[in-house]
Design a protein around this motif. Structure first.
Motif, mmCIF file in Angstrom:
data_model
loop_
_atom_site.group_PDB
_atom_site.id
_atom_site.type_symbol
_atom_site.label_atom_id
_atom_site.label_comp_id
_atom_site.label_asym_id
_atom_site.label_seq_id
_atom_site.Cartn_x
_atom_site.Cartn_y
_atom_site.Cartn_z
ATOM 1 N N HIS A 24 13.345 52.511 -4.867
ATOM 2 C CA HIS A 24 13.747 51.740 -6.095
ATOM 3 C C HIS A 24 13.416 52.765 -7.335
ATOM 4 C CE1 HIS A 24 14.496 48.589 -8.575
ATOM 5 N NE2 HIS A 24 13.323 48.567 -9.148
ATOM 6 N N ARG A 25 14.381 52.951 -8.158
ATOM 7 C CA ARG A 25 14.273 53.474 -9.603
ATOM 8 C C ARG A 25 14.298 52.391 -10.553
ATOM 9 N NH1 ARG A 25 18.244 58.091 -10.534
ATOM 10 N NH2 ARG A 25 19.489 56.226 -10.980
ATOM 11 N N PRO A 26 13.437 51.933 -11.157
ATOM 12 C CA PRO A 26 13.404 50.839 -11.918
ATOM 13 C C PRO A 26 14.496 51.392 -13.068
ATOM 14 C CG PRO A 26 11.140 51.345 -11.537
ATOM 15 C CD PRO A 26 12.106 52.351 -10.873
ATOM 16 N N GLY A 27 15.192 50.212 -13.769
ATOM 17 C CA GLY A 27 15.914 50.161 -14.633
ATOM 18 C C GLY A 27 15.455 49.354 -15.975
ATOM 19 N N VAL A 28 16.334 49.119 -17.110
ATOM 20 C CA VAL A 28 15.748 48.465 -18.067
ATOM 21 C C VAL A 28 15.483 46.986 -17.603
ATOM 22 C CG1 VAL A 28 16.784 47.457 -20.298
ATOM 23 C CG2 VAL A 28 16.930 49.663 -19.834
ATOM 24 N N GLU A 29 16.354 46.255 -16.747
ATOM 25 C CA GLU A 29 16.131 44.918 -16.339
ATOM 26 C C GLU A 29 14.691 44.892 -15.802
ATOM 27 O OE1 GLU A 29 17.469 42.178 -17.224
ATOM 28 O OE2 GLU A 29 18.491 43.327 -18.537
ATOM 29 N N ASP A 30 14.724 45.643 -14.863
ATOM 30 C CA ASP A 30 13.447 45.875 -13.991
ATOM 31 C C ASP A 30 12.035 45.728 -14.778
ATOM 32 O OD1 ASP A 30 14.582 45.748 -11.441
ATOM 33 O OD2 ASP A 30 15.211 47.747 -12.301
ATOM 34 N N ILE A 31 12.132 46.652 -15.949
ATOM 35 C CA ILE A 31 11.045 46.578 -17.092
ATOM 36 C C ILE A 31 10.983 45.484 -17.546
ATOM 37 C CG2 ILE A 31 10.153 47.780 -19.284
ATOM 38 C CD1 ILE A 31 11.873 50.317 -18.161
ATOM 39 N N LEU A 32 12.166 44.587 -18.154
ATOM 40 C CA LEU A 32 11.953 43.540 -18.688
ATOM 41 C C LEU A 32 11.398 42.429 -17.650
ATOM 42 C CD1 LEU A 32 15.185 43.438 -20.782
ATOM 43 C CD2 LEU A 32 12.994 43.432 -21.557
ATOM 44 N N ASP A 33 11.792 42.468 -16.371
ATOM 45 C CA ASP A 33 11.403 41.502 -15.399
ATOM 46 C C ASP A 33 9.660 41.579 -15.362
ATOM 47 O OD1 ASP A 33 13.825 40.321 -14.942
ATOM 48 O OD2 ASP A 33 13.895 41.613 -13.109
ATOM 49 N N ALA A 34 9.113 42.857 -15.431
ATOM 50 C CA ALA A 34 7.724 43.405 -15.182
ATOM 51 C C ALA A 34 7.036 42.705 -16.425
ATOM 52 C CB ALA A 34 7.847 44.796 -15.079
ATOM 53 N N ILE A 35 7.465 42.654 -17.660
ATOM 54 C CA ILE A 35 7.008 42.069 -18.731
ATOM 55 C C ILE A 35 6.832 40.792 -18.671
ATOM 56 C CG2 ILE A 35 6.924 41.795 -21.184
ATOM 57 C CD1 ILE A 35 8.660 44.605 -21.092
ATOM 58 N N ARG A 36 7.936 40.022 -18.179
ATOM 59 C CA ARG A 36 7.824 38.459 -17.864
ATOM 60 C C ARG A 36 6.811 38.353 -16.869
ATOM 61 N NH1 ARG A 36 13.529 39.052 -19.240
ATOM 62 N NH2 ARG A 36 13.866 39.562 -17.311
ATOM 63 N N LEU A 37 6.738 39.092 -15.879
ATOM 64 C CA LEU A 37 5.784 38.654 -14.917
ATOM 65 C C LEU A 37 4.463 39.063 -15.254
ATOM 66 C CD1 LEU A 37 7.650 40.583 -11.766
ATOM 67 C CD2 LEU A 37 6.980 38.086 -12.011
ATOM 68 N N GLN A 38 4.174 40.133 -16.027
ATOM 69 C CA GLN A 38 2.791 40.512 -16.647
ATOM 70 C C GLN A 38 2.331 39.029 -17.318
ATOM 71 O OE1 GLN A 38 2.930 43.211 -19.617
ATOM 72 N NE2 GLN A 38 0.900 43.710 -19.615
ATOM 73 N N GLN A 39 3.290 38.386 -18.131
ATOM 74 C CA GLN A 39 2.970 37.652 -19.148
ATOM 75 C C GLN A 39 2.659 36.126 -18.211
ATOM 76 O OE1 GLN A 39 6.234 37.468 -21.767
ATOM 77 N NE2 GLN A 39 5.308 38.606 -23.045
ATOM 78 N N ARG A 40 3.629 35.779 -17.464
ATOM 79 C CA ARG A 40 3.242 34.712 -16.438
ATOM 80 C C ARG A 40 2.039 34.745 -15.789
ATOM 81 N NH1 ARG A 40 7.535 32.411 -12.174
ATOM 82 N NH2 ARG A 40 6.111 30.585 -11.315
ATOM 83 N N TYR A 41 1.738 35.779 -15.050
ATOM 84 C CA TYR A 41 0.781 35.893 -14.005
ATOM 85 C C TYR A 41 -0.522 36.583 -14.580
ATOM 86 C CZ TYR A 41 4.135 34.447 -10.499
ATOM 87 O OH TYR A 41 4.972 33.813 -10.049
#
Length: 82
Positions: A24-41
């Motif tokens: 998996h080569r992360p793209g922009v959407e993956d980075i934004l998803d990671a930011i949301r996961l970081q904040q949520r969890y």
């Protein structure tokens, strides 16, 4: 130089096995998803990137010593290898 190098046959088999892994080569959407996961969890960004990638690849579980064992992060369950 390594003290006990692999034989060419063993090395070839290992490389061939790794060749079927999904990468998996992360793209922009993956980075934004990671930011949301970081904040949520409330986890680190880098752990969130691992979780986001696992979700994108439809993994059911990930092995981690850092994340909470048994925790479900968006459908991905954490297992402790120790």
């Amino acid at each position: 130089k390594v003290p006990n190098p692999l034989t060419p046959a063993v090395a070839s088999r290992l490389v061939a096995d790794l060749g079927v892994w999904r990468v998996h080569r992360p793209g922009v959407e993956d980075i934004l998803d990671a930011i949301r996961l970081q904040q949520r969890y409330k986890i680190s960004f880098w752990d969130a990137m691992i979780v986001a990638s696992a979700i994108r690849l439809r993994c059911q579980s990930i092995w981690s010593e850092d994340l909470n064992p048994g925790q479900d992060y968006g459908g991905v369950r954490v297992l402790n290898p120790l």
